[in-house]
Design a protein around this motif. Structure first.
Motif, short mmCIF file in Angstrom:
data_model
loop_
_atom_site.label_atom_id
_atom_site.label_comp_id
_atom_site.label_asym_id
_atom_site.label_seq_id
_atom_site.Cartn_x
_atom_site.Cartn_y
_atom_site.Cartn_z
N ARG A 122 -119.39 -31.30 -69.28
CA ARG A 122 -118.03 -31.43 -69.80
C ARG A 122 -117.08 -30.30 -69.38
NH1 ARG A 122 -115.75 -35.18 -70.69
NH2 ARG A 122 -114.69 -34.76 -72.65
N ALA A 123 -117.62 -29.11 -69.11
CA ALA A 123 -116.73 -27.96 -68.90
C ALA A 123 -116.32 -27.73 -67.45
CB ALA A 123 -117.39 -26.69 -69.44
N SER A 124 -116.93 -28.44 -66.51
CA SER A 124 -116.63 -28.24 -65.09
C SER A 124 -116.68 -26.75 -64.72
CB SER A 124 -115.24 -28.79 -64.74
OG SER A 124 -115.09 -30.12 -65.18
N PRO A 125 -117.81 -26.08 -64.98
CA PRO A 125 -117.86 -24.63 -64.81
C PRO A 125 -117.94 -24.19 -63.36
CG PRO A 125 -120.05 -25.44 -65.32
CD PRO A 125 -119.13 -26.64 -65.39
N LYS A 126 -117.41 -23.01 -63.10
CA LYS A 126 -117.54 -22.38 -61.80
C LYS A 126 -118.20 -21.02 -62.02
CE LYS A 126 -113.13 -24.43 -60.37
NZ LYS A 126 -112.78 -24.91 -61.73
N PRO A 127 -119.20 -20.66 -61.21
CA PRO A 127 -119.87 -19.36 -61.40
C PRO A 127 -118.86 -18.22 -61.44
CG PRO A 127 -121.05 -20.68 -59.79
CD PRO A 127 -119.78 -21.43 -60.09
N GLY A 128 -119.06 -17.32 -62.40
CA GLY A 128 -118.17 -16.18 -62.54
C GLY A 128 -117.05 -16.38 -63.54
N GLU A 129 -116.83 -17.64 -63.98
CA GLU A 129 -115.80 -17.87 -65.00
C GLU A 129 -116.24 -17.26 -66.34
OE1 GLU A 129 -113.13 -21.71 -64.04
OE2 GLU A 129 -115.10 -22.19 -64.87
N THR A 130 -115.24 -17.01 -67.20
CA THR A 130 -115.53 -16.45 -68.52
C THR A 130 -115.74 -17.58 -69.53
OG1 THR A 130 -113.15 -16.22 -68.87
CG2 THR A 130 -114.37 -14.25 -68.20
N LEU A 131 -116.71 -17.37 -70.41
CA LEU A 131 -117.04 -18.32 -71.47
C LEU A 131 -117.03 -17.59 -72.80
CD1 LEU A 131 -118.33 -20.93 -72.74
CD2 LEU A 131 -120.56 -19.96 -72.07
N ALA A 132 -116.14 -17.98 -73.71
CA ALA A 132 -116.13 -17.43 -75.06
C ALA A 132 -116.89 -18.37 -75.98
CB ALA A 132 -114.70 -17.25 -75.56
N ASP A 136 -111.72 -18.77 -69.56
CA ASP A 136 -111.72 -20.04 -68.84
C ASP A 136 -112.28 -21.19 -69.68
OD1 ASP A 136 -110.81 -19.05 -66.19
OD2 ASP A 136 -112.67 -17.89 -66.29
N ILE A 137 -113.31 -20.89 -70.47
CA ILE A 137 -113.97 -21.92 -71.27
C ILE A 137 -114.19 -21.38 -72.68
CG2 ILE A 137 -116.02 -23.39 -71.53
CD1 ILE A 137 -116.52 -22.92 -68.48
N VAL A 138 -113.79 -22.16 -73.68
CA VAL A 138 -114.07 -21.83 -75.08
C VAL A 138 -115.08 -22.85 -75.61
CG1 VAL A 138 -113.15 -21.67 -77.42
CG2 VAL A 138 -111.80 -20.80 -75.50
N TRP A 177 -104.93 -20.31 -67.99
CA TRP A 177 -104.31 -21.46 -67.34
C TRP A 177 -105.42 -22.36 -66.80
CZ3 TRP A 177 -100.00 -24.08 -67.09
CH2 TRP A 177 -99.77 -24.96 -66.03
N GLU A 178 -105.30 -23.66 -67.10
CA GLU A 178 -106.28 -24.67 -66.73
C GLU A 178 -107.66 -24.41 -67.34
OE1 GLU A 178 -106.19 -25.18 -62.47
OE2 GLU A 178 -104.38 -26.42 -62.58
N GLY A 179 -107.66 -23.75 -68.50
CA GLY A 179 -108.92 -23.54 -69.22
C GLY A 179 -109.40 -24.81 -69.89
N ARG A 180 -110.63 -24.77 -70.38
CA ARG A 180 -111.23 -25.93 -71.05
C ARG A 180 -111.72 -25.50 -72.44
NH1 ARG A 180 -111.77 -23.99 -66.28
NH2 ARG A 180 -114.01 -24.25 -65.95
N PHE A 181 -111.20 -26.15 -73.45
CA PHE A 181 -111.59 -25.89 -74.84
C PHE A 181 -112.56 -26.98 -75.27
CE2 PHE A 181 -111.45 -26.07 -79.38
CZ PHE A 181 -111.17 -24.79 -79.82
N LEU A 182 -113.81 -26.60 -75.57
CA LEU A 182 -114.86 -27.56 -75.90
C LEU A 182 -115.00 -27.67 -77.42
CD1 LEU A 182 -117.55 -26.40 -73.31
CD2 LEU A 182 -115.84 -28.23 -73.06
#
Length: 324
Positions: A134-144, A210-212, A230-235
């Protein structure tokens, strides 16, 4: 056999330990002799009638079980008596035996103990589906990760690290944050002491996360959304705080971000092959020590009420397990 039963909507102390008939494997089913059953926060909501799934009475809490195959029904060739297995059952895990469709049961290696295995399916299954599907992650992005020391939060910290994300653990005490750092978190934020939005902005150099990953809801959800890049993803994972937040949609507009729902149960039903592949991968990761499936504490079946109270009081760091 012994079982904990909920015969009407109630609190943990009103659950009853009693004897019920042993299950019989029907066509396509297998009976598991349960060695460990894992509890989740939604078990509390389910016995109180506050969960979206409302089983017919009487039912047992506990949606995840690990144990040994005792018998198989007609047509079952993938399993045999003696196999060590894990399965998601939705409810009725707080008992000595359960009959389930063979297709829903996954074998586990001898190197993975029943206690750790029983806690893999829902929390880690949810976290892997959320972060990878669901999050379309990219290596190195931040995840809270909010509620980072709870079962689902801890799973998100560990899987986030496995996926190459920079994990920021957010929790309400320094003790919980230290625990999360031992399980994959690189940075931490105590939201009982610090403003969540400002803290996350500072930890990301003003960029935002980037991702919550939010299994908490309540007052923290909007603050976390305000911290998003910007263009982050809130799960949207769940609402352990109790209150379902009403999010200002102008924030999604201003930040060009997505608010994405994560409903693992529906995903598992609609995409059984993908879900099974995810779970087999998690079992392998657990056996290899790549994820901890950390057990906070273990209770005998007769003390199910005490086990549920640990979850109700937000005391658990990791999984709470029952031994039938």
């Amino acid at each position: 056999m012994k079982a904990i039963l909920c015969s009407h909507y109630c609190g943990p102390d009103d659950l009853v330990l009693t004897d019920i008939a042993d299950p019989v494997a029907g066509p396509g089913e297998a009976v598991i002799a349960i060695k460990a059953a894992a509890l989740n926060f939604f078990d509390l909501l389910m016995i109180q009638g506050k969960y979206q799934i409302k089983p017919p009475f009487p039912f047992s809490p506990a949606a995840e079980v690990a144990g040994v195959i005792e018998s198989v029904g007609d047509g079952v060739t993938s399993l045999k008596p003696g196999d060590r297995v894990v399965a998601s059952c939705g409810y009725n895990g707080a008992r000595e035996k359960i009959a389930l469709p063979a297709a829903s049961i996954i074998k586990i290696p001898d190197s993975l103990d029943f206690d750790r295995a029983s806690g893999i399916i829902i929390t880690y299954g949810t976290a892997l589906h959320a972060l990878e599907d669901r999050a379309s992650p990219k290596p190195g992005e931040t995840l809270a990760v909010l509620g980072a020391a709870g079962g689902t939060g801890l799973a998100a910290c560990e899987i986030g690290k496995q996926l190459g994300l920079k994990v920021i653990a957010c929790a309400s005490s320094d003790e919980k944050l230290e625990f999360a750092k031992q399980h994959g978190a690189e940075l931490t934020l105590n939201y009982a002491k610090n403003d969540l939005k400002d803290g996350l902005k500072q930890l990301t150099g003003g960029k935002g996360v980037d991702i919550v990953f939010d299994p908490v809801g309540g007052p923290y959800a909007e603050a976390a959304l305000r911290s998003i890049a910007w263009e982050g993803r809130f799960l949207v994972i769940g609402f352990a705080a109790g209150d379902i937040p009403k999010m200002p949609l102008n924030l999604a507009l201003l930040k060009g971000c997505d608010i994405r729902g994560v409903f693992w149960g529906a995903f598992a039903n609609l995409n059984p092959q993908k879900n099974r592949a995810n779970l087999e991968r998690l079992v392998q990761w657990a056996a290899e020590g790549k994820i901890s499936s950390h057990v906070d504490r273990i209770f005998p079946l007769a003390q199910t009420a005490d086990a549920l109270k640990v979850l109700a009081e937000r005391q658990a760091m990791g999984k709470v397990i029952l031994h039938p």
